[in-house]
Scaffold this active site. Sequence first.
Site, short mmCIF file in Angstrom:
data_model
loop_
_atom_site.label_atom_id
_atom_site.label_comp_id
_atom_site.label_asym_id
_atom_site.label_seq_id
_atom_site.Cartn_x
_atom_site.Cartn_y
_atom_site.Cartn_z
N SER A 1 -8.02 11.37 -21.57
CA SER A 1 -8.41 10.71 -20.31
C SER A 1 -8.56 11.74 -19.21
O SER A 1 -7.86 12.77 -19.20
CB SER A 1 -7.30 9.72 -19.93
N TYR A 47 2.16 8.06 -17.90
CA TYR A 47 1.01 7.85 -18.80
C TYR A 47 0.22 9.15 -18.95
O TYR A 47 -0.11 9.58 -20.06
CB TYR A 47 0.14 6.71 -18.24
N LYS A 83 -0.52 11.75 -22.29
CA LYS A 83 -1.84 12.22 -22.75
C LYS A 83 -1.84 13.75 -22.86
O LYS A 83 -2.38 14.31 -23.82
CB LYS A 83 -2.95 11.75 -21.80
C1 UD1 Z 1 -6.81 4.30 -13.36
C2 UD1 Z 1 -5.53 5.10 -13.54
C3 UD1 Z 1 -5.79 6.23 -14.51
C4 UD1 Z 1 -6.29 5.66 -15.84
C5 UD1 Z 1 -7.51 4.79 -15.61
C6 UD1 Z 1 -7.97 4.09 -16.88
C7 UD1 Z 1 -4.18 4.92 -11.49
C8 UD1 Z 1 -3.70 5.63 -10.27
N1 UD1 Z 1 -5.08 5.61 -12.25
O1 UD1 Z 1 -7.82 5.19 -12.92
O2 UD1 Z 1 -4.62 6.98 -14.73
O3 UD1 Z 1 -6.61 6.70 -16.72
O4 UD1 Z 1 -7.22 3.79 -14.62
O5 UD1 Z 1 -7.09 3.09 -17.25
O6 UD1 Z 1 -3.77 3.80 -11.77
N2 UD1 Z 1 -9.65 -0.27 -7.10
C9 UD1 Z 1 -9.64 -1.17 -6.07
N3 UD1 Z 1 -9.13 -2.42 -6.31
C10 UD1 Z 1 -8.64 -2.80 -7.52
C11 UD1 Z 1 -8.65 -1.84 -8.58
C12 UD1 Z 1 -9.16 -0.58 -8.32
O7 UD1 Z 1 -10.09 -0.89 -4.95
O8 UD1 Z 1 -8.19 -3.94 -7.66
C13 UD1 Z 1 -10.24 1.08 -6.86
C14 UD1 Z 1 -9.29 2.24 -7.06
O9 UD1 Z 1 -8.59 2.53 -5.88
C15 UD1 Z 1 -10.27 3.34 -7.49
C16 UD1 Z 1 -11.37 2.59 -8.24
O10 UD1 Z 1 -11.28 1.24 -7.80
O11 UD1 Z 1 -10.84 3.96 -6.37
C17 UD1 Z 1 -11.22 2.62 -9.74
O12 UD1 Z 1 -9.90 2.19 -10.09
P1 UD1 Z 1 -9.45 2.01 -11.62
O13 UD1 Z 1 -10.44 1.16 -12.34
O14 UD1 Z 1 -8.02 1.57 -11.61
O15 UD1 Z 1 -9.58 3.47 -12.25
P2 UD1 Z 1 -8.91 4.88 -11.82
O16 UD1 Z 1 -8.26 4.79 -10.50
O17 UD1 Z 1 -9.93 5.94 -11.99
#
Ligand code: UD1
Length: 336
Positions: free
Chosen positions: A125, A149, A153
Amino acid sequence: MARILLTGGAGFIGSHTAVALLARGHEVALLDNFSNASRSVPPRLKEITRVDCPVHEVDIRDTEAVRQIFAAAAFEAVIHFAALKAVGESEANPLLYFDVNVAGTLSLLTAMRHAGIGRIVFSSSATVYGAPEHCPIAEIAPLHATNIYGRTKLIMEDMIGDLVRTGILSTAFLLRYFNPVGAHPSGLIGEAPCGVPTNLMPYLCQVAARQRDCLTIFGNDYPTPDGTGIRDYLHVMDLAEAHCAAVEVALGTHGTHAVNLGTGTGHSVMELLHAFENTTGIEIPYKIGARRPGDAPSCYADPALAKTMLGWTAKRTLVDMCRDSWRWQFLSAKVK
Ligand code: UD1
């Protein structure tokens, strides 16, 4: 053509990879303990591919059971997806993550050694880059775990690399995924998170399906053009095809190769939300909330190595990702 075992083969990325491998004429067997995968996946895979691949309901920590699977059929390679992946859960229960991810991988590698299987493609990842210093991120960027997590990895990558270095394995691809989204275009398989989704796209889909009231955007004061976080979303079928390329290259090469899998283009939360609305015609209610601890402002790949080493580039667009995610959500929500 090769015979390949997929651990976690009934999960989100495993099931899509099975479809892609079968389409290229490989023989595929699935191993899954179904702790985070649905038993409806194998019959749906058969519906998509017309192939009835063997399914072993086994936990990778059960070394003896894995050894028996390897003894019964000669596999040329293993693609190792089986793992837990929720950041919050990993901080709440580190021992569980060390057990399933690290001890589970150790058990699998032990069984592979016993069977003389020397090739592995590992589901890593972009989380191994921690909070990236700059984007796009190349494979030579510093590695850093910001949560348990991510730590698991990194440990798994190191274990596999050490086994290649010491000659116990011949070839390893450590595939560092950015943000896989989308689903198979049939709508029959896709991502099915247990409980409240923590990732953006599944949450967006559940809001669109009116299963949740509104999306909370985790911060709009980042140093990005619209203030919301930027990520490298890639379609799971592109990701699946990258695994086919990796396993095919692995059959003819030696050594450990860490390879980023992303599109190379970042999109903000706001951009994804608007793309989803424009593609599906569904308005998404949202509110701005606090930043999520541990979130980087921007994270997107330099995918150049995947192109040169694997001959792979992501082809599908943000519209494809939104359309296919929604089709899966819409159809699966109906059967639930
Ligand atoms: C998250 C994990 C990462 C993991 C990846 C895949 C964290 C800090 N990081 O990454 O370790 O490898 O998922 O499972 O948890 N967002 C919102 N609202 C939401 C959900 C997300 O605004 O309800 C935003 C987040 O702040 C981010 C983006 O959407 O900017 C993507 O979020 P997400 O899908 O959780 O992925 P990652 O943050 O890249």
